[in-house]
Every structure is written in C-alpha cells, then in structure tokens.
Design an enzyme around this catalytic site. Sequence first.
Site, short mmCIF file in Angstrom:
data_model
loop_
_atom_site.label_atom_id
_atom_site.label_comp_id
_atom_site.label_asym_id
_atom_site.label_seq_id
_atom_site.Cartn_x
_atom_site.Cartn_y
_atom_site.Cartn_z
N LYS A 38 0.89 -1.16 -0.08
CA LYS A 38 -0.11 0.13 0.15
C LYS A 38 0.80 1.28 0.00
CE LYS A 38 -1.96 1.75 3.88
NZ LYS A 38 -1.41 3.18 4.22
N ASN A 39 1.79 1.09 0.74
CA ASN A 39 2.73 2.65 1.16
C ASN A 39 3.75 2.82 -0.05
OD1 ASN A 39 1.22 3.15 3.26
ND2 ASN A 39 2.59 2.59 4.62
N ASP A 133 -4.72 13.36 12.87
CA ASP A 133 -5.77 12.06 12.81
C ASP A 133 -5.67 11.26 14.26
OD1 ASP A 133 -3.32 10.91 12.75
OD2 ASP A 133 -3.48 10.29 10.58
N ASP A 321 4.15 0.97 12.31
CA ASP A 321 2.97 0.12 11.59
C ASP A 321 2.89 -1.26 12.17
OD1 ASP A 321 2.18 2.15 10.04
OD2 ASP A 321 4.26 1.73 8.90
N1 EPU Z 1 6.60 14.53 10.74
C1 EPU Z 1 6.87 16.05 10.87
N2 EPU Z 1 6.69 17.16 10.04
C2 EPU Z 1 6.46 16.66 8.48
C3 EPU Z 1 6.37 15.18 8.25
C4 EPU Z 1 6.58 14.31 9.30
O1 EPU Z 1 6.59 16.73 12.07
O2 EPU Z 1 6.64 17.37 8.04
C5 EPU Z 1 6.63 13.82 11.98
C6 EPU Z 1 5.30 12.94 11.85
O3 EPU Z 1 4.46 13.89 12.71
C7 EPU Z 1 5.82 11.83 12.66
C8 EPU Z 1 7.19 11.40 12.01
O4 EPU Z 1 7.58 12.79 11.16
O5 EPU Z 1 5.63 11.79 13.96
C9 EPU Z 1 7.24 10.39 10.95
O6 EPU Z 1 6.21 10.82 10.03
P1 EPU Z 1 6.43 10.24 8.39
O7 EPU Z 1 6.44 11.56 7.61
O8 EPU Z 1 7.75 9.27 8.33
O9 EPU Z 1 5.17 9.42 7.84
P2 EPU Z 1 4.27 9.39 6.77
O10 EPU Z 1 4.83 9.67 5.31
O11 EPU Z 1 2.79 10.39 6.96
C10 EPU Z 1 4.25 6.80 6.24
C11 EPU Z 1 3.31 5.87 6.08
C12 EPU Z 1 2.77 5.38 7.64
C13 EPU Z 1 3.89 4.97 8.48
C14 EPU Z 1 4.83 6.06 8.51
C15 EPU Z 1 5.95 5.78 9.14
C16 EPU Z 1 2.24 6.18 4.25
C17 EPU Z 1 1.02 6.38 3.17
N3 EPU Z 1 2.06 6.02 5.45
O12 EPU Z 1 3.67 8.20 6.86
O13 EPU Z 1 1.70 4.40 7.35
O14 EPU Z 1 3.47 4.78 9.92
O15 EPU Z 1 5.27 6.55 7.39
O16 EPU Z 1 6.64 4.90 8.75
O17 EPU Z 1 3.29 5.64 3.44
C18 EPU Z 1 -0.13 3.23 7.53
O18 EPU Z 1 0.24 2.34 6.65
O19 EPU Z 1 -1.00 2.74 8.35
C19 EPU Z 1 0.72 4.32 7.76
C20 EPU Z 1 0.27 5.02 8.70
#
Ligand code: EPU
Length: 432
Positions: A38-39, A133, A321
Amino acid sequence: MQMKRKTQPSSEHTEQVERVIVRPNGPLEGEVAIGGAKNSVLKLMAATTLAEGRHVLHNVPRISDVGWMGELLEAMGARVEWVGPHDLAIETPEDLVPEAPYELVEKMRASIVVLGPLLARFGRARVALPGGDDFGPRPVDMHLRALESLGATIDFAHGYIEARARRLRGQRIVFEFPSVGATENALMAAVLAEGRTEIDNAAREPEIADLVRFLNRMGAQVSGAGSSTLVIEGVDRLHSVEHTLIPDRIEAATFMVAVGIAGGEVTLQGARADHMDILIQKLGDMGMRISPSSEGIWVMATKQLKSVDIQTLPFPGLATDYKPFLVAALTVADGVSIVTENIFSGRFRYIDELVRMGADIRTESHHAVIRGRPMLSGAQVRAHDIRAGVAVALAGLKAEGETVVSDAFHIDRGYEDFVEKFKSLGADMDRK
Ligand code: EPU
C-alpha cells in the site's frame, strides 16, 4: 474508476464491511499470498503525474486507498482503470489540473505526496492541508521546507497549500528527521528540477527504494536508494512506464504476528524477509520460528509467546506500523514488556480497546507497560485506523467468546480480502 468490488477498488467498498467478528482460533495452517505494498503504490500513483502517457502498475492491491488515490488522479484529469486482477493502468494526459481537493485529502492524508510532482511538472500545485488524525498531530512542515529550498513559494489560503515555482532548482536538503512522506515529496520534485539535489537524512524504507526504481525507469537519475543520502540529477522530461510493486511488509507482519498469537505454521507467499529484519528478530526472541523460503517467508509458533521490549524507529528499525500488532501479541505473552513509540506520539489509542478486552496495559507518555495474560476476553471494540483495527482483530484470536470490531472499513483501506485470507488459514472469522 468505476465502483465495483472485485473489479474496482472504491469508496463504496469502504461502506460494505462494517464489522469483523473474530473467535478464539488456532492453529493457523497453510499459505497466504501477500499483496503489493500500500505505502508504495500510493506514491507510485502520485509519481505518474510526472509524465504523460500510459503507466501500468502490477501487483497492485485492491484496497480502498488505491481507489481514493485513483479518484484523486481522475479528479485531476487522468484515466485510471483495472486491466487485470492486480494490474492498474493510469493514462496521464499532457495537462492535468494540479489540485488535490479537501474531500479526497481528508479521506487519505497520503494525497499530500502529489504536491512535489505536480509542482515540478506544472510549476504550481494546490493541495488541501491535511488535518491531524488518530495518531495525533500530523504536520507537513518538512515537506514544505524541502520544496521551499528547491525554490518554491508556499502560501496558505482557505485551507489549501498553494505552491509555485517557475522551475525548481537542485539543492542540498537536510531533514531533521527521516520522514517518509517528506522524502518522497522532495524526491518527486527534484527529479524534474534543474541541476543536482542531495537529500540527507532521507527515509530508507523499502517503499522509497521502490519509488526510486520507478522514477529511474521513467528516465530520472536518482542514486542512493535505500541509503540515507539520495542524489538526484534533474532531467527535463520523464516518460510513462510499467512497474511491479514490492510486497506489503505490513500485511506480511500481520500474518506473522497472527501465527504468533494463535499458533500454527504458515507460508507468506511473495513476502520479503530482507524488508523485515528487526521484526523477524523480535518475533524470534518471542519464541517464534521464522525463515525465508523459496516461496516467501515460513513462520511457525508452537507455544505461548514470551514478553519482549520493543521500540519503534525509522527503517531499518522496527516500523511503527507493526507496533499495534506486537502490542496485541504481548497482551497474551508470558511476562512483562515495555513498548516505546518514537514516531507518532498519539499512536496508542487502540490500547483502550485492548483494555476493554481484558488486556493489562499501562501507558505513560510514549511508553506502554504490558503484563501478558494467557487469554483475553472477547468484546465489542472499534477500529480507530487501519493498523489499530487489525490489532484488535488479532487480539480476538486469543480472546474467549466473540470479538466484534466495528468501523472495520478502516481495515479495508489497507487490506485486500482480510477476512477471507484468515479464513483460508482455518481461522474462525467473519464479516457482517
Ligand atoms: N513529521 C513532521 N513533519 C513533517 C512530516 C512528518 O513532524 O513534515 C513527523 C510526523 O508527525 C511523525 C514523523 O515525522 O511524527 C514520521 O512521519 P512520516 O512523515 O515518516 O510518516 P508519513 O509519511 O506521514 C508513512 C506511512 C505510515 C507510516 C509512516 C512511518 C504512508 C502512506 N504512510 O507516513 O503508514 O506509519 O510513514 O513509517 O506511506 C499506515 O500504513 O497505516 C501508515 C500510517
């Protein structure tokens, strides 16, 4: 994209499954096919906006989030259709409307990854600002700062991010934290920027390496996939491609942990052990036997799991996750475990649901202390998000009576045939 179950992933599909019913189970036996990640697919779909033409993705899971991303691309002017059981064709016209409306971003935060590619290709992009969220606040400051350092001007109006740049220019970007989404947005913007971009402290998740492979196939010049430094030489144009997705390591983890809880012996067809090293080590410490096989990954559990301490970290550390599944397993393990969440401060909400099932868990800040018991007690519980819903369903495998998971449409956002796959392993599970 038309809305038909089995032929089309859809928003309507999310309404079809409201509750998942789980009874005590085990052993689980047999083989289960692990779908595409998915990701990864959501980002590859976003990346198709970078080049006109017909892109074909293989091994695409039929999950609701793919339906939502398809709707978003169609809202911009692309055509998205299933051309095989797990094959998705995306026809990107020369012109797209570079906008992601609130109605779609609100349903799926991952839509934010269209910002970088749209800006790079069209010189402007308008994307609704995602809200928080169930994990707590989900800022996008790192995404925006990275795009600004490539030369974009960012404004906010009426709940939207408005980004502009005549042509992005390569730069050195250093992330304060290896954010998955920010790395992807910066990468997809940099491939069409003028000159060389270096992204330091980049996220190293296998899904990012898959995105790099996809972009390079499109004609991009990116090196360093899988490492924390990505180097991108910008090019003027990209072209459409075909690509096969990597397997979903989180779906594979789901079945691994399920075997740990219920006992049994299962082969995860198509799964990749090299994407899941730390999880495999931890489950080994808990008493499971896991090894790569020619077909995928072989998993066996014969006795009650043992407690273990875990902490979530960016890849190659233990993925956040996986944590809800591991917490569910530790509630029925022998001993006391300490679980530390380092990625999402609010990712503990499902714990209240597990406590309703008789689990002994105490939380303090981003830590949880879990005292395992031999068995939980089935109850009515709620899926707060995809992984939280799965965690309570997994706990139900070792809970007396019936566990009824409501709002189970969350599970369908990330899992194709969740209940059917469990049933094929002999599990007593239903949907209503
Ligand atoms: N963060 C910031 N600022 C930003 C971006 C992120 O502070 O601009 C913080 C977030 O709040 C969090 C941390 O950095 O505390 C990590 O966030 P990240 O950006 O790595 O996560 P994401 O890209 O929003 C993806 C996956 C998540 C998975 C995370 C961590 C997708 C669609 N989502 O989210 O997957 O948990 O990486 O590996 O790829 C899921 O599949 O259920 C899911 C939530």
